[in-house]
Design a protein around this motif. Structure first.
Motif, mmCIF file in Angstrom:
data_model
loop_
_atom_site.group_PDB
_atom_site.id
_atom_site.type_symbol
_atom_site.label_atom_id
_atom_site.label_comp_id
_atom_site.label_asym_id
_atom_site.label_seq_id
_atom_site.Cartn_x
_atom_site.Cartn_y
_atom_site.Cartn_z
ATOM 1 N N GLY A 267 49.109 -38.876 -4.486
ATOM 2 C CA GLY A 267 50.176 -38.774 -4.609
ATOM 3 C C GLY A 267 51.251 -38.980 -4.904
ATOM 4 N N ILE A 268 51.008 -38.818 -6.604
ATOM 5 C CA ILE A 268 52.443 -38.602 -8.010
ATOM 6 C C ILE A 268 52.624 -36.722 -7.216
ATOM 7 C CG2 ILE A 268 52.978 -37.724 -10.261
ATOM 8 C CD1 ILE A 268 50.829 -39.914 -10.607
ATOM 9 N N ALA A 269 51.678 -35.947 -7.347
ATOM 10 C CA ALA A 269 52.135 -34.719 -6.671
ATOM 11 C C ALA A 269 53.258 -34.442 -5.245
ATOM 12 C CB ALA A 269 50.211 -34.193 -6.743
ATOM 13 N N GLN A 270 52.642 -35.577 -4.636
ATOM 14 C CA GLN A 270 53.244 -34.867 -2.676
ATOM 15 C C GLN A 270 54.936 -35.913 -3.714
ATOM 16 O OE1 GLN A 270 51.234 -37.036 0.416
ATOM 17 N NE2 GLN A 270 49.345 -36.042 -0.318
ATOM 18 N N LEU A 271 55.008 -37.166 -4.304
ATOM 19 C CA LEU A 271 55.979 -37.551 -4.873
ATOM 20 C C LEU A 271 56.673 -36.570 -5.280
ATOM 21 C CD1 LEU A 271 54.813 -41.022 -5.925
ATOM 22 C CD2 LEU A 271 56.267 -40.944 -3.798
ATOM 23 N N VAL A 272 56.719 -35.776 -6.510
ATOM 24 C CA VAL A 272 57.401 -34.634 -7.549
ATOM 25 C C VAL A 272 58.002 -34.097 -6.295
ATOM 26 C CG1 VAL A 272 57.253 -32.907 -8.632
ATOM 27 C CG2 VAL A 272 56.145 -34.992 -9.300
ATOM 28 N N THR A 273 56.986 -33.394 -5.090
ATOM 29 C CA THR A 273 57.117 -32.390 -4.586
ATOM 30 C C THR A 273 57.927 -33.771 -3.006
ATOM 31 O OG1 THR A 273 55.139 -32.759 -2.915
ATOM 32 C CG2 THR A 273 55.325 -30.892 -4.722
ATOM 33 N N SER A 274 58.535 -34.357 -2.102
ATOM 34 C CA SER A 274 59.157 -35.264 -1.503
ATOM 35 C C SER A 274 57.898 -35.396 -0.663
ATOM 36 C CB SER A 274 59.946 -34.303 -1.684
ATOM 37 O OG SER A 274 60.916 -34.937 -2.702
ATOM 38 N N GLY A 275 57.062 -34.356 -0.604
ATOM 39 C CA GLY A 275 56.324 -34.054 0.679
ATOM 40 C C GLY A 275 56.378 -32.659 1.302
ATOM 41 N N GLN A 276 57.080 -31.623 0.744
ATOM 42 C CA GLN A 276 57.021 -30.548 1.064
ATOM 43 C C GLN A 276 56.873 -29.952 0.665
ATOM 44 O OE1 GLN A 276 59.160 -30.522 3.774
ATOM 45 N NE2 GLN A 276 59.209 -32.710 4.033
ATOM 46 N N ILE A 277 56.633 -28.478 0.305
ATOM 47 C CA ILE A 277 55.961 -27.411 -0.096
ATOM 48 C C ILE A 277 57.420 -26.372 -0.901
ATOM 49 C CG2 ILE A 277 55.146 -25.042 -0.100
ATOM 50 C CD1 ILE A 277 53.174 -25.528 2.477
ATOM 51 N N ILE A 278 57.335 -26.720 -2.134
ATOM 52 C CA ILE A 278 58.382 -26.142 -3.141
ATOM 53 C C ILE A 278 58.461 -25.299 -3.522
ATOM 54 C CG2 ILE A 278 59.627 -26.618 -5.812
ATOM 55 C CD1 ILE A 278 58.612 -29.370 -5.133
ATOM 56 N N THR A 279 59.301 -24.083 -3.195
ATOM 57 C CA THR A 279 58.584 -22.875 -3.398
ATOM 58 C C THR A 279 60.234 -22.135 -4.215
ATOM 59 O OG1 THR A 279 61.077 -21.995 -1.449
ATOM 60 C CG2 THR A 279 58.696 -21.900 -1.265
ATOM 61 N N VAL A 280 59.208 -20.689 -5.291
ATOM 62 C CA VAL A 280 60.371 -20.554 -6.327
ATOM 63 C C VAL A 280 60.186 -19.292 -5.922
ATOM 64 C CG1 VAL A 280 59.418 -22.707 -7.829
ATOM 65 C CG2 VAL A 280 58.050 -20.523 -7.733
ATOM 66 N N SER A 281 61.152 -18.293 -6.788
ATOM 67 C CA SER A 281 61.045 -16.872 -6.664
ATOM 68 C C SER A 281 61.640 -16.596 -8.309
ATOM 69 C CB SER A 281 62.657 -16.580 -6.147
ATOM 70 O OG SER A 281 62.717 -15.206 -6.263
ATOM 71 N N SER A 282 60.597 -16.484 -8.684
ATOM 72 C CA SER A 282 61.095 -16.114 -10.597
ATOM 73 C C SER A 282 59.352 -15.354 -10.804
ATOM 74 C CB SER A 282 60.771 -17.203 -11.066
ATOM 75 O OG SER A 282 60.193 -17.908 -12.364
#
Length: 346
Positions: A144-159
């Motif tokens: 649940g904490i992981a979903q809160l961090v991501t707001s239920g979405q998939i976070i993409t990065v370009s690094s």
């Protein structure tokens, strides 16, 4: 000589791994082919090592926890938290390619993973809660904490620096392999070249007797849960950086079960005590090779888990000395009866 070899803890895991590899070679003759492309090594064997790296890391940490007689069901959630926090920090940065930002994100993620491990250690060693219940709490809450961090979405990065952790290359090989090798060597050295390994086995065999003998059982339990959390955190970084994204819902899902299976296949008893880090690595490679094989032969996704469970069940049966003794005794009995019948007719 044969009895000594067959009773070695690595014999049957290696035989199973060899059988899986042989099946793949027969099914796909190019399975063992390795080519150099763009200065990197490519091939099915390299993929198994690369994609199996997160599981090996989690399984190494799980081995030490199980050796103390405990269990950690929260590693999958810690994997998700670690990847989610790292990707969130990198994505919020104005310059995602900044090495300082990436190092900060990695440090914060691993710090949180250590805190999660410490939390489990406090509940198990400090409060005295059963390990399966204590870690089940974080397993549920952590997801649940992981979903809160991501707001239920998939976070993409370009690094590029962050991507290098799981998808980078060093000396022709994936960088993740070197991370696993470093962790395994460090764990092996600490547990086999120092007294820590004996302390862990002693606590797993009899925690009360160990405490009375002067061993700080609580400190040992704290240490193994923190180390397990750290390993899960590193696995989360590798997983998320390999795909340049974080999914709080699916990242590390069922990793705790695969890690436990890898530990058991490697010869470590769930009752605690004697443990085998090398066997755990082989067990994790078996699971990853099995997963690769299932996908390669085109097993329908809806029955993939069933096939995987069946194979793992068969592997555990083969490893069971009691089961092998039963089969051997039946074979000897039938052979003895056949010989008696032949002698009687003669």
């Amino acid at each position: 000589m044969w009895n000594r070899i067959s009773k070695h803890h690595l014999f049957w895991p290696l035989m199973v791994l060899a059988a899986l590899l042989l099946f793949n070679l027969i099914y796909k003759p190019a399975f063992f082919s390795i080519r150099i492309q763009g200065g990197h090594l490519y091939g099915s064997l390299i993929d198994i090592l690369n994609y199996g790296a997160p599981l090996i890391l989690v399984a190494i940490g799980m081995t030490l926890v199980i050796a103390t007689g405990g269990i950690d069901l929260s590693v999958g959630s810690i994997v998700a938290i670690s990847g989610a926090v790292a990707c969130l920090l990198v994505s919020k940065s104005a310059d995602q390619n900044s090495l300082g930002i990436v190092l900060t994100a990695v440090a914060v993620s691993l710090g949180l993973a250590i805190v999660c491990g410490l939390w489990n250690g406090v509940l198990v060693a400090g409060v005295g809660m059963q390990a399966i219940i204590a870690t089940l709490i974080l397993m549920v809450a952590g997801r649940g904490i992981a979903q809160l961090v991501t707001s239920g979405q998939i976070i993409t990065v370009s690094s590029n620096p962050y991507e290098y952790i799981g998808a980078g290359w060093l000396a022709l090989l994936p960088f993740s392999i070197f991370i696993v090798a470093a962790v395994w060597l460090a764990a092996a050295w600490l547990t086999r070249r120092t007294a820590l390994g004996l302390f862990i086995e002693s606590v797993g065999s009899n925690a009360t007797a160990s405490r009375l003998a002067g061993i700080r059982s609580r400190s040992v339990i704290f240490a193994v849960y923190i180390f397990c959390g750290l390993c899960a955190g590193m696995a989360g970084l590798i997983l998320s950086s390999n795909v340049s994204s974080a999914d709080g819902n699916n990242a590390g899902l069922w990793y705790e079960l695969d890690a436990i299976l890898a530990v058991v296949i490697g010869g470590t008893s769930l009752n605690g005590g004697r443990f085998y880090l090398s066997g755990t690595v082989v067990g994790a490679l078996i699971i990853q090779t099995l997963t690769t094989t299932i996908y390669m032969i085109g097993v329908p996704p809806e029955i993939t888990l069933v096939v995987k469970a069946f194979v793992v069940f068969a592997v555990c049966l083969v490893q069971s000395e009691k089961f092998r003794n039963v089969l051997t005794s039946k074979w000897r009995k039938r052979r003895y009866q056949a010989e008696r019948e032949v002698t009687h007719h003669v």
